[in-house]
Design a protein around this motif. Structure first.
Motif, PDB file in Angstrom:
ATOM      1  N   ASP A 101       7.268  26.885  19.328  1.00 28.54           N
ATOM      2  CA  ASP A 101       6.282  26.183  18.815  1.00 28.54           C
ATOM      3  C   ASP A 101       5.072  26.955  18.578  1.00 28.54           C
ATOM      4  O   ASP A 101       4.388  26.615  18.052  1.00 28.54           O
ATOM      5  CB  ASP A 101       5.935  25.748  20.651  1.00 28.54           C
ATOM      6  N   GLU A 102       4.781  28.077  19.499  1.00 26.51           N
ATOM      7  CA  GLU A 102       4.359  28.604  19.663  1.00 26.51           C
ATOM      8  C   GLU A 102       4.021  29.571  17.395  1.00 26.51           C
ATOM      9  O   GLU A 102       3.290  29.631  16.961  1.00 26.51           O
ATOM     10  CB  GLU A 102       3.407  30.004  20.113  1.00 26.51           C
ATOM     11  N   LEU A 103       5.814  29.695  17.221  1.00 24.46           N
ATOM     12  CA  LEU A 103       5.462  30.502  15.884  1.00 24.46           C
ATOM     13  C   LEU A 103       4.917  29.046  14.834  1.00 24.46           C
ATOM     14  O   LEU A 103       4.206  29.352  13.403  1.00 24.46           O
ATOM     15  CB  LEU A 103       7.236  30.701  15.565  1.00 24.46           C
ATOM     16  N   THR A 104       5.417  27.568  15.098  1.00 26.11           N
ATOM     17  CA  THR A 104       5.119  26.386  14.019  1.00 26.11           C
ATOM     18  C   THR A 104       3.496  26.568  14.280  1.00 26.11           C
ATOM     19  O   THR A 104       2.615  26.062  13.782  1.00 26.11           O
ATOM     20  CB  THR A 104       5.701  25.232  15.321  1.00 26.11           C
ATOM     21  N   ARG A 105       2.869  26.723  14.970  1.00 24.65           N
ATOM     22  CA  ARG A 105       1.632  26.585  15.045  1.00 24.65           C
ATOM     23  C   ARG A 105       0.922  27.415  14.872  1.00 24.65           C
ATOM     24  O   ARG A 105      -0.609  26.664  13.755  1.00 24.65           O
ATOM     25  CB  ARG A 105       1.518  25.926  17.112  1.00 24.65           C
ATOM     26  N   ARG A 106       1.119  28.325  14.631  1.00 26.95           N
ATOM     27  CA  ARG A 106       0.543  29.641  13.791  1.00 26.95           C
ATOM     28  C   ARG A 106       1.341  29.619  12.804  1.00 26.95           C
ATOM     29  O   ARG A 106      -0.157  29.789  11.396  1.00 26.95           O
ATOM     30  CB  ARG A 106       1.333  30.828  14.739  1.00 26.95           C
ATOM     31  N   ARG A 107       1.736  29.034  12.005  1.00 28.66           N
ATOM     32  CA  ARG A 107       1.997  29.757  10.577  1.00 28.66           C
ATOM     33  C   ARG A 107       1.667  27.975   9.812  1.00 28.66           C
ATOM     34  O   ARG A 107       1.048  27.696   8.645  1.00 28.66           O
ATOM     35  CB  ARG A 107       3.890  29.887  10.638  1.00 28.66           C
TER      36      ARG A 107
END
Length: 319
Positions: A101-107
């Motif tokens: 989820d953190e990777l997704t929101r940042r990318r």
């Protein structure tokens, strides 16, 4: 195998490194099959499972599993959760399991910022954020990494959440200096008419932004609607804009804002001017003038996840 937590993701993906890696990866390309998209029927409404693989030729291999549960908002849980698996391309051994989820929101935010580098006016100072979910604060930070954002306005269905988000970013230090003024707004039309960049991150099935509100020179960034039955702007906004997408395949399959504009007679998919690969390779023109209205429609691409995971792994994998 190493587990990389959400905090580690947040602390080791600076915007400049991530945006530059995305730009380089779109320019060079990876193998990215169409994502698997599965609807989960539930008593409280639909949820969605997404499976997104990608790999470099002779390099890293990655796959993300993402669950999207819009109904979680009613119980105070994030709408998006998942994980990312990164493997080496030599022997196929798993290197890391990453908080997805953190990777997704940042990318996601980094892709919008990359598009803004090519499409938003260089002088863009006023940013309107539509939505108060987990991606919204990342969009503030990412846009401030590529444009001289001085003023941020936040609109959300819950005004208290909008106020909380706005207050967090008063004085935030972007790449061009601090954000000088932040506020929550209730009059969305007025805020949209004033904005240089309008960035939407919602799960709406109804148009929120109207084309008649957009002034000359506005850049409209649409990242929330990822299915054909979702949309964040009306067909007039699409028809008035020079339209670009993250990937052609994603837009043709899932960009609800565009498909619904086509159904209404406002647009044809052949009018899309280019995607991020073409922009980064300079094979299509970017913003033509300060008077043009530009639109970036994103539905997400596995290339973006792979680029972010590689950036993260190469920063902390050996620690």
């Amino acid at each position: 195998m190493k587990f990389i937590s959400a905090d580690q993701v947040a602390n080791n993906l600076p915007w400049d490194s991530l945006i530059n890696k995305l730009e380089d990866t779109f320019r060079k390309g990876v193998i990215a099959p169409s994502r698997h998209h599965h609807t989960i029927e539930r008593p409280d409404g639909e949820a969605t499972m997404l499976l997104m693989p990608a790999w470099e030729q002779g390099g890293y291999i990655g796959m993300k599993m993402l669950n999207v549960f819009p109904q979680n908002a009613t119980i105070g849980l994030p709408a998006i959760s998942g994980l990312y698996m990164l493997s080496d391309g030599t022997h196929g051994q798993t290197l890391a399991c990453i908080a997805g989820d953190e990777l997704t929101r940042r990318r996601t935010a980094a892709a919008s910022a990359l598009a803004a580098k090519y499409l938003a006016k260089e002088s863009s100072e006023t940013l309107l954020i539509v939505g108060t979910g987990k991606v919204a604060p990342m969009l503030i930070e990412a846009h401030a990494a590529v444009r001289p954002i001085k003023r941020v306005q936040v609109w959300g269905r819950n005004i208290n959440k909008a106020k909380q988000l706005a207050s967090l970013y008063q004085g935030y230090q972007g790449a061009f200096g601090p954000i000088e003024h932040t506020s929550a707004v209730e009059n969305l039309e007025l805020a949209a008419r004033e904005a240089d960049i309008v960035s939407c991150a919602t799960l709406s099935k109804q148009a929120i932004i109207k084309g008649d509100w957009l002034k000359q020179g506005t850049h409209l960034d649409l990242v929330g609607a990822f299915r054909k039955d979702m949309r964040e702007c009306d067909g007039i906004a699409v028809s008035k804009s020079n339209v670009y997408v993250d990937t052609w395949a994603g837009a043709m399959g899932e960009a609800g804002d565009l498909h619904q504009a086509v159904e209404e007679g406002h647009f044809q998919m052949e009018q899309v001017l280019g995607d991020l690969e073409q922009l980064t390779r300079h094979t299509v023109a970017a913003r033509q003038s300060d008077q043009s209205i530009t639109m970036f429609k994103s539905v997400g691409a596995s290339l973006e996840d792979l680029a972010a995971a590689i950036t993260l792994w190469e920063a902390i994998g050996s620690q």
